[in-house]
Design a protein around this motif. Structure first.
Motif, PDB file in Angstrom:
ATOM      1  N   ALA A 163       1.218  -1.276  -0.419  1.00 50.56           N
ATOM      2  CA  ALA A 163      -0.105  -0.187  -0.134  1.00 50.56           C
ATOM      3  C   ALA A 163       0.571   1.486  -0.053  1.00 50.56           C
ATOM      4  O   ALA A 163       1.023   2.072  -0.455  1.00 50.56           O
ATOM      5  CB  ALA A 163      -1.166  -0.152   1.048  1.00 50.56           C
ATOM      6  N   LYS A 164       1.502   0.783   1.039  1.00 50.94           N
ATOM      7  CA  LYS A 164       2.431   1.895   0.906  1.00 50.94           C
ATOM      8  C   LYS A 164       3.586   2.139  -0.546  1.00 50.94           C
ATOM      9  O   LYS A 164       3.598   3.797  -0.673  1.00 50.94           O
ATOM     10  CB  LYS A 164       3.818   2.380   1.929  1.00 50.94           C
TER      11      LYS A 164
ATOM     12  N   ALA B 129       3.340   5.591  -2.921  1.00 50.48           N
ATOM     13  CA  ALA B 129       4.822   6.608  -3.586  1.00 50.48           C
ATOM     14  C   ALA B 129       4.697   6.323  -5.099  1.00 50.48           C
ATOM     15  O   ALA B 129       4.614   8.033  -6.172  1.00 50.48           O
ATOM     16  CB  ALA B 129       5.931   5.882  -2.729  1.00 50.48           C
ATOM     17  N   GLN B 130       3.605   5.629  -5.347  1.00 52.81           N
ATOM     18  CA  GLN B 130       3.925   4.809  -7.118  1.00 52.81           C
ATOM     19  C   GLN B 130       2.434   6.134  -7.942  1.00 52.81           C
ATOM     20  O   GLN B 130       3.380   7.184  -8.916  1.00 52.81           O
ATOM     21  CB  GLN B 130       3.205   4.075  -7.891  1.00 52.81           C
ATOM     22  N   THR B 131       1.635   6.353  -7.059  1.00 49.69           N
ATOM     23  CA  THR B 131       0.823   7.297  -7.542  1.00 49.69           C
ATOM     24  C   THR B 131       1.210   8.408  -7.846  1.00 49.69           C
ATOM     25  O   THR B 131       1.168   8.962  -8.430  1.00 49.69           O
ATOM     26  CB  THR B 131      -0.333   7.045  -6.337  1.00 49.69           C
TER      27      THR B 131
ATOM     28  N   LEU C 117      -7.545   7.828  -8.899  1.00 56.88           N
ATOM     29  CA  LEU C 117      -9.296   6.762  -9.332  1.00 56.88           C
ATOM     30  C   LEU C 117      -8.978   6.274  -7.878  1.00 56.88           C
ATOM     31  O   LEU C 117      -9.666   5.199  -6.834  1.00 56.88           O
ATOM     32  CB  LEU C 117      -9.949   6.180 -10.356  1.00 56.88           C
ATOM     33  N   VAL C 118      -7.139   5.401  -8.425  1.00 55.60           N
ATOM     34  CA  VAL C 118      -7.354   4.418  -8.001  1.00 55.60           C
ATOM     35  C   VAL C 118      -6.825   4.476  -5.906  1.00 55.60           C
ATOM     36  O   VAL C 118      -7.573   4.088  -5.331  1.00 55.60           O
ATOM     37  CB  VAL C 118      -5.730   3.417  -7.864  1.00 55.60           C
ATOM     38  N   GLU C 119      -6.226   5.471  -5.929  1.00 57.68           N
ATOM     39  CA  GLU C 119      -5.309   6.137  -5.194  1.00 57.68           C
ATOM     40  C   GLU C 119      -6.390   6.952  -4.202  1.00 57.68           C
ATOM     41  O   GLU C 119      -6.125   7.077  -2.777  1.00 57.68           O
ATOM     42  CB  GLU C 119      -4.452   7.564  -4.742  1.00 57.68           C
ATOM     43  N   PHE C 120      -7.292   7.950  -4.927  1.00 56.80           N
ATOM     44  CA  PHE C 120      -8.374   8.751  -3.859  1.00 56.80           C
ATOM     45  C   PHE C 120      -9.960   7.572  -3.631  1.00 56.80           C
ATOM     46  O   PHE C 120     -10.393   7.819  -2.565  1.00 56.80           O
ATOM     47  CB  PHE C 120      -8.385   9.828  -4.153  1.00 56.80           C
ATOM     48  N   GLY C 121      -9.728   6.627  -4.777  1.00 57.68           N
ATOM     49  CA  GLY C 121     -11.579   6.170  -4.835  1.00 57.68           C
ATOM     50  C   GLY C 121     -11.106   4.829  -4.528  1.00 57.68           C
ATOM     51  O   GLY C 121     -11.742   4.494  -3.450  1.00 57.68           O
ATOM     52  N   VAL C 122      -9.942   4.020  -4.611  1.00 53.35           N
ATOM     53  CA  VAL C 122     -10.233   2.428  -3.816  1.00 53.35           C
ATOM     54  C   VAL C 122      -9.107   2.373  -2.877  1.00 53.35           C
ATOM     55  O   VAL C 122      -9.839   1.576  -2.624  1.00 53.35           O
ATOM     56  CB  VAL C 122      -9.609   2.154  -5.957  1.00 53.35           C
ATOM     57  N   SER C 123      -8.365   2.259  -2.683  1.00 51.94           N
ATOM     58  CA  SER C 123      -7.397   1.699  -1.975  1.00 51.94           C
ATOM     59  C   SER C 123      -7.881   2.689  -0.490  1.00 51.94           C
ATOM     60  O   SER C 123      -7.608   1.593   0.474  1.00 51.94           O
ATOM     61  CB  SER C 123      -5.967   3.219  -2.039  1.00 51.94           C
ATOM     62  N   PRO C 124      -8.495   3.924  -0.629  1.00 50.76           N
ATOM     63  CA  PRO C 124      -9.672   3.853   0.847  1.00 50.76           C
ATOM     64  C   PRO C 124     -10.591   2.781   1.578  1.00 50.76           C
ATOM     65  O   PRO C 124     -10.572   2.415   2.218  1.00 50.76           O
ATOM     66  CB  PRO C 124      -9.896   5.054   1.041  1.00 50.76           C
TER      67      PRO C 124
ATOM     68  N   LEU D 268     -11.069  -4.463  -8.449  1.00 49.79           N
ATOM     69  CA  LEU D 268     -10.973  -3.160  -8.742  1.00 49.79           C
ATOM     70  C   LEU D 268      -9.901  -2.386  -8.592  1.00 49.79           C
ATOM     71  O   LEU D 268      -9.699  -1.646 -10.113  1.00 49.79           O
ATOM     72  CB  LEU D 268     -12.600  -2.606  -8.480  1.00 49.79           C
ATOM     73  N   GLY D 269      -9.088  -2.242  -7.919  1.00 52.94           N
ATOM     74  CA  GLY D 269      -7.406  -1.489  -7.809  1.00 52.94           C
ATOM     75  C   GLY D 269      -7.249  -1.806  -8.552  1.00 52.94           C
ATOM     76  O   GLY D 269      -6.222  -1.601 -10.014  1.00 52.94           O
ATOM     77  N   THR D 270      -6.962  -3.894  -8.870  1.00 55.18           N
ATOM     78  CA  THR D 270      -6.053  -4.441  -9.580  1.00 55.18           C
ATOM     79  C   THR D 270      -6.203  -3.835 -11.385  1.00 55.18           C
ATOM     80  O   THR D 270      -5.513  -3.775 -11.486  1.00 55.18           O
ATOM     81  CB  THR D 270      -6.294  -5.865  -9.118  1.00 55.18           C
ATOM     82  N   ALA D 271      -7.541  -4.067 -11.956  1.00 57.11           N
ATOM     83  CA  ALA D 271      -7.943  -3.592 -13.133  1.00 57.11           C
ATOM     84  C   ALA D 271      -7.368  -2.139 -13.792  1.00 57.11           C
ATOM     85  O   ALA D 271      -6.907  -1.824 -14.704  1.00 57.11           O
ATOM     86  CB  ALA D 271      -9.390  -4.144 -13.247  1.00 57.11           C
ATOM     87  N   LEU D 272      -7.496  -1.424 -12.390  1.00 58.79           N
ATOM     88  CA  LEU D 272      -7.692   0.013 -12.856  1.00 58.79           C
ATOM     89  C   LEU D 272      -6.143   0.377 -13.291  1.00 58.79           C
ATOM     90  O   LEU D 272      -5.253   0.963 -13.726  1.00 58.79           O
ATOM     91  CB  LEU D 272      -8.319   0.905 -11.894  1.00 58.79           C
ATOM     92  N   TYR D 273      -4.998  -0.527 -12.123  1.00 56.57           N
ATOM     93  CA  TYR D 273      -3.680  -0.593 -12.506  1.00 56.57           C
ATOM     94  C   TYR D 273      -3.215  -0.358 -13.548  1.00 56.57           C
ATOM     95  O   TYR D 273      -2.880  -0.138 -13.991  1.00 56.57           O
ATOM     96  CB  TYR D 273      -3.052  -1.233 -11.178  1.00 56.57           C
TER      97      TYR D 273
END
Length: 147
Positions: free
Chosen positions: A45-46, A50-52, A94-101, A119-124
């Motif tokens: 997650a960390k 950082a990647q985001t 979207l992944v960082e602020f929508g899915v990750s939380p 979903l996070g994997t698909a968006l990544y």
């Protein structure tokens, strides 16, 4: 090839390469070598956060480099690259602020972790494709002419 074109290709390569290394090499190795999945997940997650921020930085710098020229002066490939940059930027946010939380909430509160992780994997992967197509378009644009 001018300096701006070279910088654009380097930024696209950094973006796509970092997504590739993290998603397909580093994170799987975390789950293999760390003592338990919870520790691996916390570290992943960390690293994804950082990647985001790296993705956002690369995307903004790419947009600035591409927007420095008149859109009409850009090759069709470079114009297409701009669309992929915007799409990749949107997906990263979207992944960082929508899915990750929601993944964190699902883990803590017993929600549907499988759904949000999938979903996070698909968006990544979609972001990885957008970065890859950006790199492809930019390298094609400079080979055929000027970006």
């Amino acid at each position: 090839m001018d300096t701006r074109s070279r910088i654009s290709i380097l930024l696209a390569a950094l973006w796509w390469g970092s997504l590739s290394a993290l998603g397909f090499l580093v994170v799987p190795l975390l789950f293999v070598h760390l003592p338990n999945p919870a520790a691996a997940g916390a570290m992943a997650a960390k690293l994804f956060t950082a990647q985001t921020w790296l993705s956002i930085t690369c995307a903004f710098l790419l947009l600035m480099a591409l927007k420095g020229k008149e859109v009409s002066a850009l090759s069709p490939s470079a114009q297409a690259a701009m669309k992929y940059v915007v799409a990749g930027l949107f997906l990263a946010v979207l992944v960082e602020f929508g899915v990750s939380p929601r993944i964190v909430n699902a883990r803590a509160e017993g929600g549907n972790l499988k759904l949000w992780h999938g979903l996070g994997t698909a968006l990544y992967v979609a972001q990885w494709l957008a970065a890859g197509w950006t790199l492809w378009c930019l390298s094609r644009a400079t080979k055929a002419g000027d970006a």
